[in-house]
Design a protein around this motif. Sequence first.
Motif, PDB file in Angstrom:
ATOM      1  N   ASP A  73      27.349  49.241  67.304  1.00 28.81           N
ATOM      2  CA  ASP A  73      27.998  48.406  66.276  1.00 28.81           C
ATOM      3  C   ASP A  73      29.081  47.246  66.924  1.00 28.81           C
ATOM      4  OD1 ASP A  73      29.130  48.146  63.656  1.00 28.81           O
ATOM      5  OD2 ASP A  73      30.878  48.750  64.437  1.00 28.81           O
ATOM      6  N   ARG A  74      29.688  47.656  68.102  1.00 28.53           N
ATOM      7  CA  ARG A  74      30.470  46.726  68.709  1.00 28.53           C
ATOM      8  C   ARG A  74      29.582  45.533  69.316  1.00 28.53           C
ATOM      9  NH1 ARG A  74      32.861  50.053  71.532  1.00 28.53           N
ATOM     10  NH2 ARG A  74      31.453  49.803  73.376  1.00 28.53           N
ATOM     11  N   PHE A  75      28.597  45.805  69.775  1.00 20.06           N
ATOM     12  CA  PHE A  75      27.555  44.963  70.238  1.00 20.06           C
ATOM     13  C   PHE A  75      27.078  43.802  69.185  1.00 20.06           C
ATOM     14  CE2 PHE A  75      23.121  43.513  71.516  1.00 20.06           C
ATOM     15  CZ  PHE A  75      23.376  42.707  72.503  1.00 20.06           C
ATOM     16  N   MET A  76      26.714  44.471  68.210  1.00 21.59           N
ATOM     17  CA  MET A  76      26.128  43.523  67.012  1.00 21.59           C
ATOM     18  C   MET A  76      27.382  42.718  66.441  1.00 21.59           C
ATOM     19  SD  MET A  76      23.005  44.268  66.431  1.00 21.59           S
ATOM     20  CE  MET A  76      23.000  43.496  64.611  1.00 21.59           C
ATOM     21  N   ARG A  77      28.503  43.303  66.530  1.00 24.60           N
ATOM     22  CA  ARG A  77      29.685  42.635  65.844  1.00 24.60           C
ATOM     23  C   ARG A  77      29.982  41.386  66.919  1.00 24.60           C
ATOM     24  NH1 ARG A  77      32.241  47.377  64.920  1.00 24.60           N
ATOM     25  NH2 ARG A  77      33.679  47.063  66.787  1.00 24.60           N
ATOM     26  N   GLU A  78      29.846  41.744  68.395  1.00 27.70           N
ATOM     27  CA  GLU A  78      30.100  40.499  69.189  1.00 27.70           C
ATOM     28  C   GLU A  78      29.155  39.502  68.908  1.00 27.70           C
ATOM     29  OE1 GLU A  78      30.356  42.595  73.008  1.00 27.70           O
ATOM     30  OE2 GLU A  78      32.529  43.469  72.613  1.00 27.70           O
ATOM     31  N   ASN A  79      27.880  39.818  68.853  1.00 19.63           N
ATOM     32  CA  ASN A  79      26.734  38.716  68.868  1.00 19.63           C
ATOM     33  C   ASN A  79      26.821  38.074  67.654  1.00 19.63           C
ATOM     34  OD1 ASN A  79      24.551  38.872  71.015  1.00 19.63           O
ATOM     35  ND2 ASN A  79      25.415  41.173  70.694  1.00 19.63           N
ATOM     36  N   LEU A  80      27.264  38.700  66.290  1.00 19.79           N
ATOM     37  CA  LEU A  80      27.289  38.086  65.137  1.00 19.79           C
ATOM     38  C   LEU A  80      28.485  36.899  65.360  1.00 19.79           C
ATOM     39  CD1 LEU A  80      26.655  40.692  62.418  1.00 19.79           C
ATOM     40  CD2 LEU A  80      25.255  38.676  63.104  1.00 19.79           C
ATOM     41  N   ASP A  81      29.459  37.257  65.819  1.00 24.83           N
ATOM     42  CA  ASP A  81      30.692  36.449  66.070  1.00 24.83           C
ATOM     43  C   ASP A  81      30.292  35.190  66.918  1.00 24.83           C
ATOM     44  OD1 ASP A  81      32.247  37.986  64.450  1.00 24.83           O
ATOM     45  OD2 ASP A  81      33.443  39.269  66.220  1.00 24.83           O
ATOM     46  N   ALA A  82      29.493  35.551  68.078  1.00 22.51           N
ATOM     47  CA  ALA A  82      29.096  34.459  68.867  1.00 22.51           C
ATOM     48  C   ALA A  82      28.094  33.375  68.234  1.00 22.51           C
ATOM     49  CB  ALA A  82      28.526  35.043  70.243  1.00 22.51           C
ATOM     50  N   MET A  83      27.406  34.046  67.427  1.00 23.56           N
ATOM     51  CA  MET A  83      26.266  33.366  66.769  1.00 23.56           C
ATOM     52  C   MET A  83      26.906  32.330  65.720  1.00 23.56           C
ATOM     53  SD  MET A  83      23.194  36.025  66.166  1.00 23.56           S
ATOM     54  CE  MET A  83      22.456  34.641  65.104  1.00 23.56           C
ATOM     55  N   ALA A  84      27.924  33.036  64.847  1.00 27.68           N
ATOM     56  CA  ALA A  84      28.691  32.114  63.870  1.00 27.68           C
ATOM     57  C   ALA A  84      29.488  31.242  64.451  1.00 27.68           C
ATOM     58  CB  ALA A  84      29.559  33.122  63.423  1.00 27.68           C
ATOM     59  N   GLN A  85      30.108  31.258  65.699  1.00 33.24           N
ATOM     60  CA  GLN A  85      30.662  30.205  66.394  1.00 33.24           C
ATOM     61  C   GLN A  85      29.594  29.184  66.772  1.00 33.24           C
ATOM     62  OE1 GLN A  85      32.883  31.619  69.817  1.00 33.24           O
ATOM     63  NE2 GLN A  85      33.751  29.474  70.390  1.00 33.24           N
ATOM     64  N   ARG A  86      28.519  29.540  67.410  1.00 29.97           N
ATOM     65  CA  ARG A  86      27.650  28.684  67.751  1.00 29.97           C
ATOM     66  C   ARG A  86      27.109  27.935  66.667  1.00 29.97           C
ATOM     67  NH1 ARG A  86      27.235  26.111  71.974  1.00 29.97           N
ATOM     68  NH2 ARG A  86      24.915  25.826  71.843  1.00 29.97           N
ATOM     69  N   VAL A  87      26.656  28.412  65.652  1.00 32.24           N
ATOM     70  CA  VAL A  87      26.324  27.720  64.049  1.00 32.24           C
ATOM     71  C   VAL A  87      27.236  26.615  63.834  1.00 32.24           C
ATOM     72  CG1 VAL A  87      25.603  28.144  61.833  1.00 32.24           C
ATOM     73  CG2 VAL A  87      24.733  29.575  63.555  1.00 32.24           C
ATOM     74  N   GLY A  88      28.415  27.030  63.754  1.00 26.97           N
ATOM     75  CA  GLY A  88      29.719  26.195  63.524  1.00 26.97           C
ATOM     76  C   GLY A  88      29.669  24.785  64.248  1.00 26.97           C
ATOM     77  N   LEU A 150      24.426  33.818  58.112  1.00 25.31           N
ATOM     78  CA  LEU A 150      24.010  33.256  59.402  1.00 25.31           C
ATOM     79  C   LEU A 150      22.677  32.872  59.332  1.00 25.31           C
ATOM     80  CD1 LEU A 150      25.583  35.379  62.461  1.00 25.31           C
ATOM     81  CD2 LEU A 150      26.178  33.169  61.695  1.00 25.31           C
ATOM     82  N   ASN A 151      21.929  33.443  58.420  1.00 25.45           N
ATOM     83  CA  ASN A 151      20.506  33.087  58.020  1.00 25.45           C
ATOM     84  C   ASN A 151      20.513  31.885  57.261  1.00 25.45           C
ATOM     85  OD1 ASN A 151      19.020  34.939  59.659  1.00 25.45           O
ATOM     86  ND2 ASN A 151      18.989  36.247  57.917  1.00 25.45           N
ATOM     87  N   ARG A 152      21.314  31.831  56.372  1.00 23.04           N
ATOM     88  CA  ARG A 152      21.548  30.906  55.360  1.00 23.04           C
ATOM     89  C   ARG A 152      21.867  29.520  56.268  1.00 23.04           C
ATOM     90  NH1 ARG A 152      24.028  33.857  51.294  1.00 23.04           N
ATOM     91  NH2 ARG A 152      26.059  32.924  51.770  1.00 23.04           N
ATOM     92  N   ALA A 153      22.785  29.759  57.077  1.00 24.98           N
ATOM     93  CA  ALA A 153      23.416  28.528  57.943  1.00 24.98           C
ATOM     94  C   ALA A 153      22.289  27.920  58.879  1.00 24.98           C
ATOM     95  CB  ALA A 153      24.609  29.001  58.716  1.00 24.98           C
ATOM     96  N   ILE A 154      21.579  28.903  59.386  1.00 28.21           N
ATOM     97  CA  ILE A 154      20.379  28.475  60.352  1.00 28.21           C
ATOM     98  C   ILE A 154      19.205  27.656  59.515  1.00 28.21           C
ATOM     99  CG2 ILE A 154      18.701  29.197  61.739  1.00 28.21           C
ATOM    100  CD1 ILE A 154      20.499  31.356  62.674  1.00 28.21           C
TER     101      ILE A 154
END
Length: 348
Positions: A73-88, A150-154
């Motif tokens: 769960d922690r790994f998934m949260r960290e990856n989602l946060d990193a992906m969101a920052q990159r998408v932004g 994230l999928n919508r943003a991509i």
Amino acid sequence: MQIMITHGRLARTRVLQLAPWQLAFLVLLLAAAMLALSGAIYHFIFLKAARDGWPVVSQLVKLVVKDEFAQRDRFMRENLDAMAQRVGEMQAKLIHLEAVGERVSGLAGLKPEEIKPASDTQPAKPGEATGPGGQGGPFIPSGRPSLTELNRAIDWLDEFSAQRADVFTMIEARLFEEQMKSLMVPNTKPVEGHTSSGFGFRSDPFSGRSALHTGLDFPAPTGSPIMAAAGGVVVRAEAHPQYGNMIDLDHGNGLVTRYAHASRLLAQQGDLVKRGQVIAHVGSTGRSTGPHLHFEVLMGGVHQDPAKFLTNDAPAATAVAERPSRGRNSRVARSVAAVGIDATPAAP
């Protein structure tokens, strides 16, 4: 290795002979069977118990795999946060790229309506209202975004980048078109050096009477190279009674340049020449008093001032063209012979 198998009732004994490699193979096979069995038990019993909430087994499984689930769960949260920052960050860059594209398209001569998508709308940003009223800015999720966001943003990034790619393709095509047009404008000197006589009225070097000089004269030694002032097609390459050996280059859109009094013609009618290509050599053929190039520019058959095209030579040529003619005919003839200008009348 020997294995003895004895059956009590029949009192018969069987002996199995196992070689070392057979024993090793048997051990490996047994280990693989144990691993497969344990995996099956873990997957079909313990994990199912954890998902379905079996009364006793689920509690035991949760205690065993609690740390593993927490790490995942922690790994998934960290990856989602990193992906969101990159998408932004990518969306912010694309917005900046859109502004640059609009500025460049304006410089390329494209109108705003020419670079709009066929739907006449920009792709809606994730989470952005599609109703009336202008909204904008990059989508940077607040808090922890979901995988759906994230999928919508991509998807938006993909569609938006495709539109920007099409816009820059149009800009590239327009810039290439403008570059081709510039290559067809005679703004390069056909002969190195200064001009001796400009466009306009002057005293004719033979008759002494005022006459229109329809081009620019470039004095140069006989045999000096004459270069095409722009790319074009040779439409005339012949000897003329007044122009001498002459070449006419058609640059399209009714624009023609003429190179007269050459000693030798290198290009022939129908040749395709490029800017700066040597097409003839300087001479004094035709109605001329000395070696020089007589250069003309015609637009729709009407003579134009070549100095307006040869920007680097415009001040000198204009000054010569506007200089008043004075003195007697003999003085004019001596000066003409010294600098080598022609007495060519208007073109036929």
